[in-house]
Design an enzyme around this catalytic site. Structure first.
Site, short mmCIF file in Angstrom:
data_model
loop_
_atom_site.label_atom_id
_atom_site.label_comp_id
_atom_site.label_asym_id
_atom_site.label_seq_id
_atom_site.Cartn_x
_atom_site.Cartn_y
_atom_site.Cartn_z
N LYS A 237 0.79 -1.22 0.10
CA LYS A 237 -0.11 -0.04 -0.21
C LYS A 237 0.89 1.34 0.00
O LYS A 237 0.35 2.13 -0.67
CB LYS A 237 -0.84 0.04 1.25
CG LYS A 237 -2.10 -1.01 1.16
CD LYS A 237 -3.02 -0.95 0.05
CE LYS A 237 -4.19 -1.74 0.13
NZ LYS A 237 -5.08 -1.49 -0.85
N GLU B 272 -9.88 6.39 2.63
CA GLU B 272 -10.73 5.32 3.18
C GLU B 272 -10.18 4.17 3.49
O GLU B 272 -8.73 3.88 2.84
CB GLU B 272 -11.84 4.71 2.03
CG GLU B 272 -11.49 3.76 0.95
CD GLU B 272 -10.37 4.52 0.25
OE1 GLU B 272 -10.12 5.51 0.04
OE2 GLU B 272 -9.62 3.46 -0.67
N SER C 98 1.90 -9.72 -1.04
CA SER C 98 1.56 -8.41 -0.89
C SER C 98 1.78 -7.80 0.50
O SER C 98 1.98 -6.41 0.82
CB SER C 98 0.06 -8.05 -1.53
OG SER C 98 -0.94 -8.94 -0.69
#
Lengths: 270, 410
Positions: free
Chosen positions: B103, B125, B392
């Site tokens: 991220k 969000e 990830s």
């Protein structure tokens, strides 16, 4: 000439401004919707914007989202909303009805099927909040071919190029919204609006209604002095939300009648 | 649908989506109210002017290297491969990034764009809280005000991440609307943005939303695949036979897929969350089991009922719990360049435990879906075949969920 254009032209000729209330179909229950629409007309509504409930009403504030949620708890569908318009039409053949909502329920039904059904039911216009002009040329073509007006939003930040694009594919009227947020939020800067509206009217060639932020007679009157139509939504929904079931109709009638009276006290410039 | 007709050697320029209006075939686009158009236009123009500017690229690369710790290594998971009994499984270690997941790559890029646009306030969000934590991290680093919207259900489920965001100086706003989860947080963040657009930049966490977000987030995340493209030849002398990544919104998958699109010999496989099983209806597999529609500013595959209402999703991993998917995945599915499959909660948990015990790596539950599919797929392949899995994120955030599933109370 569409029923919307006829209505707005007649008002204009009489030196009056249009009052356009918004309610969400199926809030709090589908059985209330048609009687509520008749009540709105009795209280002075010239056009009704009938909200189609959607699970993710991104451009609406919490008030209208709650109305959508109440309707969806009762599983109110787009087809049922269209059926409500047909029922309304059995007693009222003069007040235009605009279906207002989001793209996905319409796409799920199918644009062609939707346009045919809405037209057959006696709806007059469609406003799809998340269809800006660049994403809705095909949609606008289909819907207008079915005899419905396609109403677009414009904002204070809309460029001249966009305003002209809306003029090319839109019809009926323009819904001019305040930039400051979602439905039900804040207040409108009347001075800024009064400068912008004549420019938009010239570029688009359609009457301009203003909404997002109309709370009472005073704010409606102020907007009526500069716009062709005043849209009021969240304030009505709040009244529905706060009324016991058997008092919804009289309370909404009192609220809207007061706003109508305030608007009609506006002196219209030549 | 037919396969994408790519010649054996394709230059990267053969695939140049989205088009100038943000469409990937019929998907993507800008499905928002007029009030957001000017802000999106400004963002698109700014991003277009910045993205190839050498100073911007250099700053982005500097941050990725020194703050995130890139390049992330690729690791040959020998014992997992042995257990699977076929192809060799390699893990791209995005879990080793600062903040513990991919991220951060995107968030740094968008925060730099925000800074360039002179916006002192960022909003985001978040579902599980990983994107919220990454945004709060960068906001702290750059001295920006940060507000994170999070469904009130998720606030309860992810208390540790809520506290992390607060430690980093962010304000976390619980969202009480709708299903009180990620999609509602996204609605609420959009509303904040419309209202405060003059001083606020909305950092979207995945390759969804209106144009230019799907393109911009993909571009920032594609550092993952770009690294793999030189790391794999270094390690094994060639590119992998397949690249496998989990898909919720799809940002880690787009990040590793995108640079491989022009390599027709490299299969691209996205793994969605089958939750309790596709047939149970309780899943998050938009591509495998959804239909195209319009949500959150773009046209893509959605989980919706027959009336076009968005339905609630389920997955053991909060990061995959989203009813839509990035529009570029929708296009890659339709044109056949990528394949999409689904792994259920049980299979993902089994892969989670295997990765812990066999490799000493605690993967995020999201990434465990990709590992699970790789192990399944490897079983039927030769020992020479190579599968590259995007790991990830790390699983520290999932301790409570996994312990609960195992009947253990902290």
């Amino acid at each position: 000439m569409s029923r919307i254009t006829q209505t707005l032209s007649a008002l204009d000729a009489a030196g009056r401004k249009a009052l356009i209330p918004f309610v969400t179909a199926g809030d709090p229950d589908l059985s209330v919707t048609v009687p509520l629409m008749h009540t709105l007309v009795e209280a002075g509504a010239d056009i009704i914007e009938l909200g189609v409930p959607f699970s993710d009403p991104m451009a609406d504030g919490p008030t209208i989202q709650r109305a959508s949620e109440r309707a969806l708890l009762k599983k109110v569908s787009l087809r049922q909303v269209i059926a409500a318009v047909a029922e309304f039409r059995t007693r009222n053949t003069t007040t235009p009805v605009v279906l207002m909502g989001y793209a996905n329920p319409i796409e799920a039904m199918g644009v062609d099927a939707f346009a045919d059904a809405a037209s057959a039911a006696g709806a007059d216009g469609v406003l799809v909040v998340d269809y800006p002009p660049e994403e809705s040329r095909e949609f606008a073509k289909v819907v207008r071919a079915a005899g419905l007006d396609v109403i677009f939003l414009l904002a204070p930040t809309s460029t001249d190029v966009r305003i002209r694009a809306v003029g090319e594919i839109g019809s009926g009227y323009i819904y001019y919204v305040s930039l400051k947020g979602v439905t039900g939020a804040g207040h409108i800067d009347i001075d800024a609006v009064s400068k912008r509206i004549p420019l938009i009217r010239d570029m688009v060639g359609l009457p301009v209604g203003v909404g997002f932020g109309v709370r009472d007679g005073a704010s409606a009157k102020a907007l009526a002095s500069v716009a062709d139509a005043v849209v009021i939504g969240s304030r009505i929904i709040e009244e529905i939300e706060n009324s016991p079931a058997d008092e919804i109709l009289p309370r909404v009638k009192t609220l809207l009648s007061g706003i109508r009276a305030a608007m009609d006290s506006v002196e219209v410039a030549a | 649908m037919g396969k994408l007709d790519l010649p054996a050697e394709v230059s990267a320029s053969a695939y140049n989506l989205p088009d100038t209006t943000g469409h990937f075939g019929p998907y993507g686009g800008t499905f928002v109210a007029e009030t957001l158009i000017a802000a999106l236009d400004e963002l698109r123009d700014t991003y277009e002017s910045l993205k190839d500017e050498p100073a911007f690229r250099a700053e982005f690369e500097y941050e990725l290297k020194h703050y995130v710790g890139r390049p992330s290594p690729i690791f040959h998971a020998r014992r997992l491969s042995e257990v699977a009994g076929g192809a060799q499984i390699y893990l791209k270690r995005e879990d080793l990034n600062h903040t513990g997941a991919h991220k951060i790559n995107n968030v740094i890029g968008q925060a730099m764009v925000a800074k360039h646009m002179g916006k002192p306030r960022v909003i985001a969000e978040t579902g599980a809280g990983q994107h919220g934590v990454a945004t709060a991290t960068i906001a702290a680093r750059l001295g920006m005000e940060c507000v994170v919207y999070m469904g009130s259900e998720d606030v309860k489920r992810q208390a540790a991440n809520v506290y992390r965001m607060k430690l980093l100086g962010a304000t976390v706003v619980p969202v009480e609307c709708g299903s009180k989860t990620l999609k509602d947080a996204l609605n609420e963040a959009m509303r904040d943005w419309v209202t405060n657009v003059a001083n606020t930049f909305y950092i979207i966490g995945t390759v969804a939303g209106p144009h230019p977000y799907p393109m911009m987030v993909r571009d920032f995340q594609s550092v993952i695949g770009e690294e793999c493209k030189w790391q794999m030849p270094e390690m094994i002398g060639r590119q992998p036979d397949a690249v496998i990544a989990c898909v919720g919104g799809g940002s880690n998958a787009m990040g590793i897929f995108y640079p491989y699109i022009p390599y027709p010999d490299v299969r691209l496989i996205g793994v969605e969350a089958a939750g309790h099983g596709i047939s149970s209806g309780m899943h998050s597999a938009s591509l495998c089991a959804g239909r195209p529609g319009v949500l959150h500013g773009n046209r893509t595959y959605l989980l919706q009922d027959e009336n076009g209402q968005i339905i609630e999703t389920h997955s053991v991993s909060a990061g995959l719990d989203y009813p839509g998917v990035g529009p570029e995945h929708a296009w890659l599915k339709d044109c056949g360049r990528a394949e999409y499959v689904a792994i259920d909660d049980e299979e993902a948990l089994a892969a989670f435990h295997k990765t812990c015990r066999m490799e000493g790596i605690i993967p995020a539950l999201e990434s465990s879906h990709a590992v699970a599919y790789a192990m399944k797929m490897a079983a039927g392949m030769s020992k020479d075949a190579v599968l590259l899995v995007n790991l990830s994120g790390r699983g520290d955030k999932d301790m409570h969920t996994v312990a609960e599933k195992s009947g253990i109370a902290f």
